[in-house]
Design a protein around this motif. Structure first.
Motif, PDB file in Angstrom:
ATOM      1  N   LEU A   5      47.035  42.357  49.798  1.00  8.65           N
ATOM      2  CA  LEU A   5      45.790  41.965  49.143  1.00  8.65           C
ATOM      3  C   LEU A   5      45.854  42.226  47.636  1.00  8.65           C
ATOM      4  O   LEU A   5      45.396  41.408  46.833  1.00  8.65           O
ATOM      5  CB  LEU A   5      44.610  42.713  49.766  1.00  8.65           C
ATOM      6  CG  LEU A   5      44.233  42.305  51.194  1.00  8.65           C
ATOM      7  CD1 LEU A   5      43.204  43.273  51.767  1.00  8.65           C
ATOM      8  CD2 LEU A   5      43.695  40.875  51.221  1.00  8.65           C
ATOM      9  N   LYS A   9      45.657  39.218  44.808  1.00 13.27           N
ATOM     10  CA  LYS A   9      44.666  39.240  43.728  1.00 13.27           C
ATOM     11  C   LYS A   9      45.353  39.195  42.372  1.00 13.27           C
ATOM     12  O   LYS A   9      44.925  38.456  41.471  1.00 13.27           O
ATOM     13  CB  LYS A   9      43.790  40.493  43.834  1.00 13.27           C
ATOM     14  CG  LYS A   9      42.716  40.608  42.747  1.00 13.27           C
ATOM     15  CD  LYS A   9      41.862  41.852  42.956  1.00 13.27           C
ATOM     16  CE  LYS A   9      40.767  41.947  41.892  1.00 13.27           C
ATOM     17  NZ  LYS A   9      41.310  42.116  40.538  1.00 13.27           N
ATOM     18  N   HIS A  10      46.407  39.967  42.213  1.00 14.55           N
ATOM     19  CA  HIS A  10      47.129  40.020  40.944  1.00 14.55           C
ATOM     20  C   HIS A  10      47.695  38.653  40.569  1.00 14.55           C
ATOM     21  O   HIS A  10      47.738  38.290  39.387  1.00 14.55           O
ATOM     22  CB  HIS A  10      48.267  41.040  41.034  1.00 14.55           C
ATOM     23  CG  HIS A  10      49.115  41.114  39.800  1.00 14.55           C
ATOM     24  ND1 HIS A  10      48.664  41.657  38.620  1.00 14.55           N
ATOM     25  CD2 HIS A  10      50.396  40.690  39.566  1.00 14.55           C
ATOM     26  CE1 HIS A  10      49.628  41.580  37.705  1.00 14.55           C
ATOM     27  NE2 HIS A  10      50.676  41.002  38.249  1.00 14.55           N
ATOM     28  N   ASN A  12      46.396  35.779  41.428  1.00 10.85           N
ATOM     29  CA  ASN A  12      45.328  34.774  41.516  1.00 10.85           C
ATOM     30  C   ASN A  12      45.494  33.858  42.723  1.00 10.85           C
ATOM     31  O   ASN A  12      45.247  32.647  42.656  1.00 10.85           O
ATOM     32  CB  ASN A  12      45.273  33.937  40.229  1.00 10.85           C
ATOM     33  CG  ASN A  12      44.905  34.757  39.012  1.00 10.85           C
ATOM     34  OD1 ASN A  12      43.983  35.570  39.054  1.00 10.85           O
ATOM     35  ND2 ASN A  12      45.634  34.555  37.914  1.00 10.85           N
ATOM     36  N   LEU A  14      44.265  34.977  45.897  1.00  9.42           N
ATOM     37  CA  LEU A  14      43.390  35.515  46.944  1.00  9.42           C
ATOM     38  C   LEU A  14      42.312  34.482  47.277  1.00  9.42           C
ATOM     39  O   LEU A  14      41.198  34.512  46.784  1.00  9.42           O
ATOM     40  CB  LEU A  14      42.759  36.827  46.488  1.00  9.42           C
ATOM     41  CG  LEU A  14      41.974  37.605  47.556  1.00  9.42           C
ATOM     42  CD1 LEU A  14      42.853  37.915  48.761  1.00  9.42           C
ATOM     43  CD2 LEU A  14      41.406  38.890  46.963  1.00  9.42           C
ATOM     44  N   GLN A 117      33.267  38.318  48.691  1.00 10.20           N
ATOM     45  CA  GLN A 117      34.405  38.255  47.766  1.00 10.20           C
ATOM     46  C   GLN A 117      34.260  39.226  46.605  1.00 10.20           C
ATOM     47  O   GLN A 117      35.220  39.915  46.234  1.00 10.20           O
ATOM     48  CB  GLN A 117      34.569  36.837  47.224  1.00 10.20           C
ATOM     49  CG  GLN A 117      35.748  36.690  46.264  1.00 10.20           C
ATOM     50  CD  GLN A 117      35.926  35.265  45.768  1.00 10.20           C
ATOM     51  OE1 GLN A 117      35.170  34.357  46.134  1.00 10.20           O
ATOM     52  NE2 GLN A 117      36.923  35.040  44.943  1.00 10.20           N
ATOM     53  N   ASN A 118      33.084  39.305  46.019  1.00 10.34           N
ATOM     54  CA  ASN A 118      32.886  40.200  44.878  1.00 10.34           C
ATOM     55  C   ASN A 118      33.137  41.658  45.247  1.00 10.34           C
ATOM     56  O   ASN A 118      33.801  42.404  44.519  1.00 10.34           O
ATOM     57  CB  ASN A 118      31.471  40.039  44.318  1.00 10.34           C
ATOM     58  CG  ASN A 118      31.280  38.715  43.608  1.00 10.34           C
ATOM     59  OD1 ASN A 118      32.243  38.074  43.175  1.00 10.34           O
ATOM     60  ND2 ASN A 118      30.033  38.282  43.495  1.00 10.34           N
ATOM     61  N   GLU A 121      36.925  42.260  45.820  1.00 10.37           N
ATOM     62  CA  GLU A 121      37.695  42.321  44.578  1.00 10.37           C
ATOM     63  C   GLU A 121      37.398  43.610  43.807  1.00 10.37           C
ATOM     64  O   GLU A 121      38.291  44.159  43.149  1.00 10.37           O
ATOM     65  CB  GLU A 121      37.407  41.076  43.741  1.00 10.37           C
ATOM     66  CG  GLU A 121      37.955  39.795  44.387  1.00 10.37           C
ATOM     67  CD  GLU A 121      37.874  38.597  43.469  1.00 10.37           C
ATOM     68  OE1 GLU A 121      37.194  38.693  42.425  1.00 10.37           O
ATOM     69  OE2 GLU A 121      38.486  37.560  43.798  1.00 10.37           O
ATOM     70  N   GLN A 122      36.163  44.098  43.888  1.00  7.49           N
ATOM     71  CA  GLN A 122      35.846  45.378  43.264  1.00  7.49           C
ATOM     72  C   GLN A 122      36.648  46.506  43.914  1.00  7.49           C
ATOM     73  O   GLN A 122      37.175  47.396  43.225  1.00  7.49           O
ATOM     74  CB  GLN A 122      34.354  45.670  43.402  1.00  7.49           C
ATOM     75  CG  GLN A 122      33.456  44.820  42.524  1.00  7.49           C
ATOM     76  CD  GLN A 122      31.993  45.083  42.788  1.00  7.49           C
ATOM     77  OE1 GLN A 122      31.609  46.189  43.182  1.00  7.49           O
ATOM     78  NE2 GLN A 122      31.161  44.080  42.599  1.00  7.49           N
ATOM     79  N   LEU A 124      39.557  46.213  45.520  1.00  5.40           N
ATOM     80  CA  LEU A 124      40.972  46.060  45.178  1.00  5.40           C
ATOM     81  C   LEU A 124      41.246  46.497  43.747  1.00  5.40           C
ATOM     82  O   LEU A 124      42.301  47.071  43.453  1.00  5.40           O
ATOM     83  CB  LEU A 124      41.406  44.610  45.390  1.00  5.40           C
ATOM     84  CG  LEU A 124      41.399  44.123  46.845  1.00  5.40           C
ATOM     85  CD1 LEU A 124      41.761  42.643  46.911  1.00  5.40           C
ATOM     86  CD2 LEU A 124      42.363  44.942  47.700  1.00  5.40           C
ATOM     87  N   THR A 125      40.309  46.235  42.856  1.00  8.27           N
ATOM     88  CA  THR A 125      40.457  46.696  41.477  1.00  8.27           C
ATOM     89  C   THR A 125      40.486  48.223  41.427  1.00  8.27           C
ATOM     90  O   THR A 125      41.291  48.818  40.699  1.00  8.27           O
ATOM     91  CB  THR A 125      39.301  46.172  40.610  1.00  8.27           C
ATOM     92  OG1 THR A 125      39.342  44.737  40.581  1.00  8.27           O
ATOM     93  CG2 THR A 125      39.408  46.711  39.185  1.00  8.27           C
ATOM     94  N   SER A 128      43.767  49.542  42.922  1.00 10.52           N
ATOM     95  CA  SER A 128      44.928  49.150  42.116  1.00 10.52           C
ATOM     96  C   SER A 128      45.215  50.171  41.025  1.00 10.52           C
ATOM     97  O   SER A 128      46.336  50.234  40.501  1.00 10.52           O
ATOM     98  CB  SER A 128      44.698  47.773  41.487  1.00 10.52           C
ATOM     99  OG  SER A 128      44.683  46.759  42.470  1.00 10.52           O
TER     100      SER A 128
END
Length: 255
Positions: A5, A9-10, A12, A14, A117-118, A121-122, A124-125, A128
């Protein structure tokens, strides 16, 4: 699963299809891993509770509205109220998910991605920061998707273990009908990177957090424990716990 994942995401990549195909493909192995490492799962969830809570609220609503997922919705609500654990909720979610037909599993996870999704991604950020992307390209040179004929295949590569047949994320999500349903019910291997075409420097040294290290020469994920690589060498697992079996990345059993 977390590593995949983060890399998607990294790069682009996802997308709803990539997310749903990845989760559905690895759900049986992920369920086993969660059940083995309950405390670790609960600990990481506690560290990122606000983001996890927001995503669980999405999952709870969707599960409660989906046939054969209602009980899972209740467990998710219990986890939100504190009367159950995050690990128990994830276990219930994956158990219910794997009982659905393949198409229904994909549809449910695509709904989850569309609504959450938001929050995803939060999360995963946030993770990371501890497990940064490797910066490896997810372009599979000289590989063509046998569903849509895209070449090179970009993103997750799903390979039929019975024959020379590759699908991209989008086509894998429709694997029971794509190409006339040629690979319906077959076992697939999921590959993140094309190491054979890698220009990335050797990452065989263990990272500072001790989470994982790679040997480019042998295309293995190494670590402490069993599994999490194409050939079964080992990795410390996606929460930094011990590994979880050589079939995790290959995806054992029928899809």
């Amino acid at each position: 699963l977390l590593r995949a994942l983060i890399e998607l995401k990294h790069n682009n990549l996802l997308t709803p299809q990539a997310f749903s195909g990845l989760i559905v493909h690895f759900a049986p192995g992920f369920l086993e891993h969660v059940d083995w490492h309950i405390d670790a799962v609960n600990d990481i969830a506690a560290q990122h509770w606000e983001v996890v809570k927001a995503f669980f609220e999405v999952l709870s609503t969707l599960a409660s509205q989906t046939s054969e997922m209602e009980e899972c919705g209740l467990v998710l609500q219990e986890a939100l109220s504190g009367s159950s654990t995050v690990a128990a909720a994830i276990s219930s979610l994956l158990t219910s998910l794997t009982k659905l037909p393949f198409e229904a599993q994909i549809a449910f996870m695509e709904q989850c991605f569309a609504v959450g999704q938001n929050q995803l991604e939060q999360f995963l950020t946030a993770v990371s920061a501890f497990h940064p992307p490797w910066g490896q390209s997810m372009v599979h040179s000289n590989v063509e998707c046998d569903g849509c004929n895209a070449k090179p295949l970009v993103g997750l590569r799903f390979t039929d273990q019975r024959e020379n047949f590759d699908l991209c994320s989008k086509c894998y999500s429709s694997k029971n009908t794509v190409a006339g349903g040629e690979s319906a019910g077959h076992t697939f291997q999921c590959t993140l990177f094309d190491w054979s075409d890698s220009s990335t420097e050797d990452k065989s040294e263990e990272s500072e957090d001790g989470w994982v290290h790679i040997d480019n020469d042998h295309h293995h994920f190494h670590g402490h424990g069993k599994g999490f690589d194409w050939e079964g060498k080992g990795c410390k697992g996606f929460w930094g716990a011990k590994g979880f079996g050589k079939d995790w990345m290959k995806g054992g059993g029928e899809d």
